[in-house]
Design a protein around this motif. Structure first.
Motif, PDB file in Angstrom:
ATOM      1  N   UNK A  57      39.843   3.097  16.619  1.00  0.00           N
ATOM      2  CA  UNK A  57      41.011   2.617  17.354  1.00  0.00           C
ATOM      3  C   UNK A  57      40.931   1.107  17.547  1.00  0.00           C
ATOM      4  N   UNK A  58      42.059   0.433  17.409  1.00  0.00           N
ATOM      5  CA  UNK A  58      42.219  -1.007  17.632  1.00  0.00           C
ATOM      6  C   UNK A  58      41.542  -1.872  16.568  1.00  0.00           C
ATOM      7  N   UNK A  59      40.974  -1.270  15.517  1.00  0.00           N
ATOM      8  CA  UNK A  59      40.307  -2.096  14.507  1.00  0.00           C
ATOM      9  C   UNK A  59      41.299  -3.032  13.820  1.00  0.00           C
ATOM     10  N   UNK A  60      42.448  -2.513  13.445  1.00  0.00           N
ATOM     11  CA  UNK A  60      43.442  -3.342  12.770  1.00  0.00           C
ATOM     12  C   UNK A  60      43.964  -4.438  13.685  1.00  0.00           C
ATOM     13  N   UNK A  66      34.455  -4.784  13.832  1.00  0.00           N
ATOM     14  CA  UNK A  66      33.652  -3.570  13.991  1.00  0.00           C
ATOM     15  C   UNK A  66      32.811  -3.630  15.257  1.00  0.00           C
ATOM     16  N   UNK A  67      32.267  -4.801  15.560  1.00  0.00           N
ATOM     17  CA  UNK A  67      31.493  -4.962  16.792  1.00  0.00           C
ATOM     18  C   UNK A  67      32.366  -4.738  18.021  1.00  0.00           C
ATOM     19  N   UNK A  68      33.607  -5.230  17.990  1.00  0.00           N
ATOM     20  CA  UNK A  68      34.511  -5.052  19.121  1.00  0.00           C
ATOM     21  C   UNK A  68      34.890  -3.586  19.307  1.00  0.00           C
ATOM     22  N   UNK A 126      34.256  -2.344  22.998  1.00  0.00           N
ATOM     23  CA  UNK A 126      35.468  -2.011  23.748  1.00  0.00           C
ATOM     24  C   UNK A 126      35.987  -0.624  23.381  1.00  0.00           C
ATOM     25  N   UNK A 127      35.057   0.310  23.120  1.00  0.00           N
ATOM     26  CA  UNK A 127      35.491   1.685  22.865  1.00  0.00           C
ATOM     27  C   UNK A 127      36.164   2.286  24.096  1.00  0.00           C
ATOM     28  N   UNK A 128      35.792   1.797  25.277  1.00  0.00           N
ATOM     29  CA  UNK A 128      36.456   2.189  26.521  1.00  0.00           C
ATOM     30  C   UNK A 128      36.613   0.939  27.377  1.00  0.00           C
ATOM     31  N   UNK A 173      43.801  -6.943  24.587  1.00  0.00           N
ATOM     32  CA  UNK A 173      44.359  -6.234  23.438  1.00  0.00           C
ATOM     33  C   UNK A 173      43.889  -4.783  23.420  1.00  0.00           C
ATOM     34  N   UNK A 174      42.575  -4.570  23.651  1.00  0.00           N
ATOM     35  CA  UNK A 174      42.044  -3.208  23.652  1.00  0.00           C
ATOM     36  C   UNK A 174      42.577  -2.409  24.830  1.00  0.00           C
ATOM     37  N   UNK A 175      42.742  -3.062  25.971  1.00  0.00           N
ATOM     38  CA  UNK A 175      43.204  -2.357  27.169  1.00  0.00           C
ATOM     39  C   UNK A 175      44.661  -1.920  27.053  1.00  0.00           C
ATOM     40  N   UNK A 176      45.477  -2.753  26.395  1.00  0.00           N
ATOM     41  CA  UNK A 176      46.901  -2.449  26.251  1.00  0.00           C
ATOM     42  C   UNK A 176      47.243  -1.811  24.909  1.00  0.00           C
TER      43      UNK A 176
END
Length: 267
Positions: free
Chosen positions: A137-140, A154-156, A160-162, A252-255
């Motif tokens: 999720x969110x990689x793109x 990939x590190x992010x 930021x998986x959660x 970005x990951x949160x939203x």
């Protein structure tokens, strides 16, 4: 939760009863929990750790060979590119000399072959990490961020998986070690700079700093980046850019939004 974060809340001797009370107290005091990773995120983290160890071994062996060759008067550049370009000619000149045992040249050749194997393995791990990260999720969205490449994205995905475990972007930046610390007493607080590499996630911080350096080299910089590079010393400005980038990727990951849809944040 991290054991180091729970330990201050545990009193008495080490046993299950006291540990349970300490965990209970830590939960009510807002200790950050450790996210539960999915199978894909766990595998991705494992590959990244393997790559990190392979990279460290490769650099260690390269420096080892450079040091040994320096004993024979053969000085090579510090970069991996310089090593790859000059190692063949260096070994040939070593073999042609009459004051060097053939056993020494043979062992150095074996070590160089080991280094080349590690370089190829690192490239293979990069491809595997990118392939596995595409399904996260969110990689793109991370990949569309300026200064962020496949490895950083990939590190992010792992960090930021959660994203909900961090209350805001500053907490995430502080976790990595990009936000300045403060210390004070009696109503007086002092900013004491970013933490040392032993008190933060130094590997992730190094990656964010590399991304910030890439942003600083852009020809078409954003007004904020261009302004801070003109006002501050280069190293201070790079840390500020990395700090802002960390806050942006958390948002970005949160939203679940891409970089183009993000509101400009202040560092």
């Amino acid at each position: 939760m991290s054991p180091k974060a729970v330990k201050p809340f545990v009193s008495g001797q080490k046993n299950d009863y006291n540990d349970a009370i300490g965990i209970y107290k830590a939960m009510f005091n807002g200790v950050r929990r450790v996210p539960v990773k999915s199978t894909e995120i766990r595998d991705l983290q494992t590959l990244r750790r393997i790559r990190s160890q392979v990279t460290k071994d490769k650099v260690k062996e390269i420096n080892h060979v450079r040091g040994l060759l320096a004993e024979y008067g053969i000085v090579m550049g510090k970069s991996i590119t310089a090593f790859n370009k000059g190692i063949s000619s260096a070994l040939e000149s070593l073999k042609e000399r009459g004051d060097v045992s053939p056993l020494v040249a043979e062992e150095l050749q074996t070590t160089v072959e080991s280094i080349k194997t590690k370089i190829e393995r690192q490239k293979r791990l990069d491809r595997e990490i990118e392939q596995l990260a595409r399904g996260c999720k969110n990689y793109e969205n991370f990949l569309k961020t300026p200064g962020v490449g496949p490895f950083t994205a990939a590190m992010l995905c792992v960090l930021l998986c959660d994203p909900a475990i961090f209350a805001n972007g500053r907490q995430f930046a502080a976790y990595i070690g990009l936000a300045p610390r403060s210390r004070g007493s009696g109503g007086k607080n002092f900013i004491i700079g970013i933490p040392s590499k032993f008190n933060c996630d130094s590997e992730s911080r190094a990656v964010f700093v590399e991304c910030a350096q890439a942003l600083a080299r852009y020809k078409n910089k954003s007004p904020w980046v261009d302004g801070i590079l003109r006002r501050k010393p280069k190293k201070v400005a790079v840390i500020a850019i990395a700090n802002k980038l960390a806050r942006q990727v958390w948002a970005m990951a949160n939203k679940g939004e891409s970089f183009k849809q993000m509101t400009i944040l202040t560092a």
